[in-house]
Design a protein around this motif. Structure first.
Motif, short mmCIF file in Angstrom:
data_model
loop_
_atom_site.label_atom_id
_atom_site.label_comp_id
_atom_site.label_asym_id
_atom_site.label_seq_id
_atom_site.Cartn_x
_atom_site.Cartn_y
_atom_site.Cartn_z
N GLY A 287 -24.84 106.17 56.09
CA GLY A 287 -24.37 106.10 54.04
C GLY A 287 -23.48 105.44 53.94
N ALA A 288 -22.74 104.49 55.35
CA ALA A 288 -21.12 103.96 55.56
C ALA A 288 -21.71 102.77 54.89
N ILE A 289 -22.91 101.60 54.95
CA ILE A 289 -23.85 100.90 54.44
C ILE A 289 -24.19 100.17 53.98
N ASP A 290 -24.80 100.23 52.24
CA ASP A 290 -25.93 99.94 51.70
C ASP A 290 -26.96 99.31 51.58
N ALA A 291 -27.29 97.78 52.51
CA ALA A 291 -27.89 97.19 53.68
C ALA A 291 -27.48 97.20 54.52
N LEU A 292 -28.65 95.94 55.24
CA LEU A 292 -28.47 95.70 56.57
C LEU A 292 -29.45 93.92 56.27
#
Length: 277
Positions: free
Chosen positions: A187-192
């Protein structure tokens, strides 16, 4: 007198033997590669389905393409030395001569062509995003505005999104796609974001089953090429090998083997020199 004759004869035989050995040491294969030597190829080590180092060896579509090309150049698989080629290091590795060629999800761009040459393309991918399976707020590229978007240093993917589609995206640069994936999972980022072929490889891994999904945005065309040092005569030889790989069915077999489990909808094999903008 007899001793001198024997010695002279022996010397003549020895000279002939040495000459034959010298010629044998310089013997070339039909395609110009040196017998007994190795070829060094750059690949990714952390991209399932494309280039991955495992306890059993190396696997993925790029690995299969590179192995086929090497064979056509006269190098059997046991004469290949694999070297990790991270996105930010590829041009430098070629310029320094650290590798003979690189097959590492290496998109052909005008900027890169100023520094290195490319054979191919050998695969047309499209930029997409990988999301958590329960993500509902990101339905289009514009929804990436104000979201934490991850890609790797040296990759063109995140810059493409920020420049053209979601200028307010919060760009997070990680050293590898695996690190981005961990951030997405936590959850540290929203999209790769990167190419759909790469994302499909990750999403298809058994340990991630049901945890991620592809956005299906097809935001750009990514023309994968094989990088060689500027001016290298390997470019023409590799192009010929790639044409053979398509014509004899090996390309289709490699696609099915590496992308089949992810149900990846690949484009047909591109023609050499056909760069889709």
């Amino acid at each position: 007198m007899k001793l001198r004759k024997v010695t002279a004869a022996s010397a003549a035989v020895l000279a002939l033997a040495l000459a034959a050995t010298a010629c044998g040491g310089d013997k070339k294969d039909d395609n110009g590669s040196s017998g007994g030597k190795k070829i060094t190829i750059g690949i990714k080590f952390d991209q399932p389905g494309l280039g991955q180092k495992t306890p059993q060896g190396y696997s993925g579509f790029d690995v299969d393409v590179a192995t086929y090309v090497a064979k056509k150049l006269g190098y059997s698989s046991d004469r290949i030395e694999w070297k990790e080629s991270k996105s930010a290091d590829r041009e430098t590795m070629l310029q320094r001569g650290d590798v003979d060629f690189i097959a590492a999800t290496y998109s052909i761009t005008p900027e890169r062509e100023q520094k290195v040459d490319f054979a191919g393309p050998y695969l047309l991918a499209h930029q997409d995003v990988l999301l958590r399976a329960d993500e509902t707020a990101i339905k289009a590229p514009a929804d990436l505005n104000n979201k934490k978007l991850c890609s790797v240093a040296g990759s063109t993917s995140a810059q493409n999104v920020k420049a053209k589609l979601a200028p307010k995206a919060d760009l997070q640069t990680y050293p590898t796609y695996s690190a981005c994936l961990s951030g997405l999972q936590s959850g540290a980022i929203d999209a790769l974001t990167t190419d759909d072929s790469i994302l499909a490889g990750y999403a298809a891994q058994a340990q991630f089953k049901g945890k991620f999904k592809l956005g299906g945005f097809k935001m750009t065309n990514e023309n994968y090429g094989i990088g060689v040092k500027k001016g290298s005569d390997l470019k023409a030889k590799i192009n010929k090998a790639l044409e053979s790989m398509v014509s004899d069915g090996s390309w289709d077999a490699a696609v099915k083997k590496n992308f089949g489990p992810a149900d990846y909808k690949n484009e047909p094999a591109p023609k050499i020199g056909d760069i889709k903008s």
